[in-house]
Motif scaffolding. Structure first.
Motif, PDB file in Angstrom:
ATOM      1  N   ARG A  55      -8.961   7.954   0.679  1.00  8.95           N
ATOM      2  CA  ARG A  55      -9.650   6.581   0.834  1.00  8.95           C
ATOM      3  C   ARG A  55     -10.642   6.214  -0.194  1.00  8.95           C
ATOM      4  NH1 ARG A  55      -7.521   7.597   5.795  1.00  8.95           N
ATOM      5  NH2 ARG A  55      -9.485   8.261   6.921  1.00  8.95           N
ATOM      6  N   ASP A  56     -11.765   7.033  -0.016  1.00  9.16           N
ATOM      7  CA  ASP A  56     -12.683   6.955  -0.850  1.00  9.16           C
ATOM      8  C   ASP A  56     -12.430   6.818  -2.438  1.00  9.16           C
ATOM      9  OD1 ASP A  56     -14.421   7.054   1.581  1.00  9.16           O
ATOM     10  OD2 ASP A  56     -15.067   9.097   1.354  1.00  9.16           O
ATOM     11  N   TYR A  57     -11.714   7.680  -2.993  1.00  5.98           N
ATOM     12  CA  TYR A  57     -11.208   7.631  -4.085  1.00  5.98           C
ATOM     13  C   TYR A  57     -10.589   6.321  -4.402  1.00  5.98           C
ATOM     14  CZ  TYR A  57      -8.133   8.825  -8.315  1.00  5.98           C
ATOM     15  OH  TYR A  57      -7.651   8.769  -9.438  1.00  5.98           O
ATOM     16  N   THR A  60     -13.031   3.461  -4.583  1.00 14.01           N
ATOM     17  CA  THR A  60     -13.886   3.585  -5.922  1.00 14.01           C
ATOM     18  C   THR A  60     -12.935   3.097  -7.094  1.00 14.01           C
ATOM     19  OG1 THR A  60     -14.994   5.590  -4.947  1.00 14.01           O
ATOM     20  CG2 THR A  60     -14.957   5.190  -7.485  1.00 14.01           C
ATOM     21  N   ILE A  61     -11.648   3.354  -7.193  1.00 16.78           N
ATOM     22  CA  ILE A  61     -11.110   2.943  -8.340  1.00 16.78           C
ATOM     23  C   ILE A  61     -10.167   1.511  -8.176  1.00 16.78           C
ATOM     24  CG2 ILE A  61     -10.544   5.372  -9.353  1.00 16.78           C
ATOM     25  CD1 ILE A  61      -7.785   4.847  -8.190  1.00 16.78           C
ATOM     26  N   GLY A  62     -10.272   1.016  -6.936  1.00 13.47           N
ATOM     27  CA  GLY A  62      -9.830  -0.251  -6.724  1.00 13.47           C
ATOM     28  C   GLY A  62      -8.383  -0.358  -6.570  1.00 13.47           C
ATOM     29  N   ILE A  63      -7.890   0.543  -6.150  1.00 15.30           N
ATOM     30  CA  ILE A  63      -6.162   0.491  -5.946  1.00 15.30           C
ATOM     31  C   ILE A  63      -5.733   0.545  -4.515  1.00 15.30           C
ATOM     32  CG2 ILE A  63      -4.035   1.920  -6.411  1.00 15.30           C
ATOM     33  CD1 ILE A  63      -5.143   2.681  -8.949  1.00 15.30           C
ATOM     34  N   GLU A  64      -4.792  -0.162  -4.100  1.00 10.43           N
ATOM     35  CA  GLU A  64      -4.275   0.164  -3.023  1.00 10.43           C
ATOM     36  C   GLU A  64      -3.097   0.786  -2.777  1.00 10.43           C
ATOM     37  OE1 GLU A  64      -4.092  -3.372  -0.514  1.00 10.43           O
ATOM     38  OE2 GLU A  64      -6.013  -4.222  -1.365  1.00 10.43           O
ATOM     39  N   MET A  65      -2.779   1.641  -1.813  1.00  7.76           N
ATOM     40  CA  MET A  65      -1.700   2.473  -1.651  1.00  7.76           C
ATOM     41  C   MET A  65      -1.194   2.354  -0.296  1.00  7.76           C
ATOM     42  SD  MET A  65      -2.225   6.142  -4.038  1.00  7.76           S
ATOM     43  CE  MET A  65      -1.553   5.937  -5.426  1.00  7.76           C
ATOM     44  N   GLN A  66       0.226   2.766  -0.175  1.00  6.62           N
ATOM     45  CA  GLN A  66       0.479   2.818   1.370  1.00  6.62           C
ATOM     46  C   GLN A  66       0.638   4.401   1.521  1.00  6.62           C
ATOM     47  OE1 GLN A  66       4.240   1.013   1.299  1.00  6.62           O
ATOM     48  NE2 GLN A  66       3.654  -1.165   0.878  1.00  6.62           N
ATOM     49  N   GLN A  67       0.753   4.663   2.804  1.00  9.20           N
ATOM     50  CA  GLN A  67       1.061   5.970   3.290  1.00  9.20           C
ATOM     51  C   GLN A  67       2.090   6.012   4.118  1.00  9.20           C
ATOM     52  OE1 GLN A  67      -2.357   7.696   5.636  1.00  9.20           O
ATOM     53  NE2 GLN A  67      -1.826   9.836   4.825  1.00  9.20           N
ATOM     54  N   SER A  68       2.999   7.179   3.757  1.00  9.34           N
ATOM     55  CA  SER A  68       4.168   7.161   4.583  1.00  9.34           C
ATOM     56  C   SER A  68       3.812   8.040   5.951  1.00  9.34           C
ATOM     57  CB  SER A  68       5.272   8.093   3.634  1.00  9.34           C
ATOM     58  OG  SER A  68       4.772   9.591   3.514  1.00  9.34           O
ATOM     59  N   GLY A  71       2.426  11.517   5.150  1.00  6.83           N
ATOM     60  CA  GLY A  71       1.227  11.479   4.655  1.00  6.83           C
ATOM     61  C   GLY A  71       1.164  11.280   3.007  1.00  6.83           C
ATOM     62  N   LEU A  72       2.138  11.168   2.550  1.00 10.67           N
ATOM     63  CA  LEU A  72       2.547  10.765   1.065  1.00 10.67           C
ATOM     64  C   LEU A  72       1.690   9.292   0.878  1.00 10.67           C
ATOM     65  CD1 LEU A  72       3.478  11.188  -1.827  1.00 10.67           C
ATOM     66  CD2 LEU A  72       5.540   9.868  -1.139  1.00 10.67           C
ATOM     67  N   TRP A  73       0.678   9.242  -0.113  1.00  6.37           N
ATOM     68  CA  TRP A  73       0.065   8.068  -0.497  1.00  6.37           C
ATOM     69  C   TRP A  73       0.909   7.647  -1.906  1.00  6.37           C
ATOM     70  CZ3 TRP A  73      -4.117   5.573   1.806  1.00  6.37           C
ATOM     71  CH2 TRP A  73      -4.711   6.415   2.793  1.00  6.37           C
ATOM     72  N   TYR A  74       1.375   6.070  -1.866  1.00  2.00           N
ATOM     73  CA  TYR A  74       2.053   6.033  -3.025  1.00  2.00           C
ATOM     74  C   TYR A  74       2.029   4.342  -3.277  1.00  2.00           C
ATOM     75  CZ  TYR A  74       5.481   3.962   0.712  1.00  2.00           C
ATOM     76  OH  TYR A  74       5.934   3.300   1.666  1.00  2.00           O
ATOM     77  N   LYS A  75       2.465   4.188  -4.538  1.00  2.00           N
ATOM     78  CA  LYS A  75       2.370   2.804  -5.042  1.00  2.00           C
ATOM     79  C   LYS A  75       3.463   2.767  -6.216  1.00  2.00           C
ATOM     80  CE  LYS A  75      -0.238  -0.917  -7.158  1.00  2.00           C
ATOM     81  NZ  LYS A  75      -0.831  -1.302  -8.249  1.00  2.00           N
ATOM     82  N   ILE A  76       4.311   2.059  -6.031  1.00  2.00           N
ATOM     83  CA  ILE A  76       5.505   1.677  -6.696  1.00  2.00           C
ATOM     84  C   ILE A  76       5.283   0.517  -7.580  1.00  2.00           C
ATOM     85  CG2 ILE A  76       8.182   1.762  -6.837  1.00  2.00           C
ATOM     86  CD1 ILE A  76       7.539   4.069  -5.597  1.00  2.00           C
ATOM     87  N   PHE A 142       1.497   8.425  -7.192  1.00  2.00           N
ATOM     88  CA  PHE A 142       1.622   9.342  -5.822  1.00  2.00           C
ATOM     89  C   PHE A 142       0.174  10.191  -5.769  1.00  2.00           C
ATOM     90  CE2 PHE A 142       6.128   8.958  -6.914  1.00  2.00           C
ATOM     91  CZ  PHE A 142       6.408   8.162  -6.167  1.00  2.00           C
ATOM     92  N   ILE A 143      -0.109  10.214  -4.553  1.00  2.00           N
ATOM     93  CA  ILE A 143      -1.298  11.255  -4.189  1.00  2.00           C
ATOM     94  C   ILE A 143      -0.914  12.087  -3.014  1.00  2.00           C
ATOM     95  CG2 ILE A 143      -3.628  11.465  -3.414  1.00  2.00           C
ATOM     96  CD1 ILE A 143      -4.369   8.796  -4.432  1.00  2.00           C
ATOM     97  N   LEU A 144      -0.788  13.265  -3.300  1.00  2.00           N
ATOM     98  CA  LEU A 144      -0.239  14.148  -2.624  1.00  2.00           C
ATOM     99  C   LEU A 144      -1.478  15.278  -2.030  1.00  2.00           C
ATOM    100  CD1 LEU A 144       2.193  13.579  -4.173  1.00  2.00           C
ATOM    101  CD2 LEU A 144       2.912  15.798  -3.946  1.00  2.00           C
ATOM    102  N   ARG A 145      -1.518  15.526  -0.692  1.00  2.00           N
ATOM    103  CA  ARG A 145      -2.445  16.465  -0.216  1.00  2.00           C
ATOM    104  C   ARG A 145      -2.014  17.740  -0.504  1.00  2.00           C
ATOM    105  NH1 ARG A 145      -1.585  13.798   4.817  1.00  2.00           N
ATOM    106  NH2 ARG A 145      -1.006  15.613   5.606  1.00  2.00           N
TER     107      ARG A 145
END
Length: 182
Positions: A55-57, A60-68, A71-76, A142-145
């Motif tokens: 979330r902090d990242y 900082t970069i000003g992008i919104e993503m959804q979370q499944s 736990g997958l963070w994604y923006k299509i 996608f952001i993957l933990r």
């Protein structure tokens, strides 16, 4: 006198041994037993920490993503009207895999296009899930933990252990020729 000294020495030695032995027994009794609940709590804390870092990242970069739910963070980014990817499709992607500090680990620019069969389990679980959200021609981030990517050990090369990874993908082509008859 020699006998007295020897007896005193033996008594002191016995007391020292008894004291040492009792201290070791107390330390053994004080060892903490790790329970399943403790491990689950620790894991929840790690997930919370990883989500805070993500979330902090994103802030900082000003992008919104959804979370499944997994736990997958994604923006299509989709302007395409192409076919949606599904299991057993062979997908062909341009990609960039980065650490959270923007260091590029792998990319199609250097390593060529990435192709794999969806649902076969041959790629990271987060990528399997994310590809099913895409259509031919889509670009996605996608952001993957770690639990959805390379886990505790990393990949043994460019991805360190417990790394949170950012994937930028472009779904170039979906090939359904292998399962058209199903």
């Amino acid at each position: 006198m020699n006998m007295v000294f020897r007896n005193v020495f033996l008594i002191v030695a016995c007391i020292s041994l008894a004291f040492t032995f009792s201290c070791k027994q107390k330390k053994q009794k004080q060892k903490k037993v790790i329970t399943r609940e403790m491990l689950l709590e620790h894991n929840r804390n790690l997930v919370d920490l990883e989500n805070k870092v993500i979330r902090d990242y994103l802030d900082t970069i000003g992008i919104e993503m959804q979370q499944s739910k997994t736990g997958l963070w994604y923006k299509i980014d989709s302007d395409s009207v192409g076919e949606t990817a599904r299991e057993k499709d062979m997908v062909h992607l341009n990609y960039k895999i980065m650490l959270m500090d923007s260091a590029v680990c792998y990319s199609s620019e250097k390593n060529g296009m990435w192709s794999f069969e969806v649902g076969k389990g041959s790629v990271e679980t987060g990528i399997e899930e994310g590809i099913l959200l895409m259509s031919e021609g889509d670009e996605a981030s996608f952001i993957l933990r770690p639990n959805m990517a390379h886990g505790l050990s990393g990949d043994g090369d460019r991805i360190p252990g417990r790394a949170i990874l950012l994937y930028q993908l472009e779904l170039i082509k979906i090939d359904r020729s292998e399962h058209k008859s199903e």
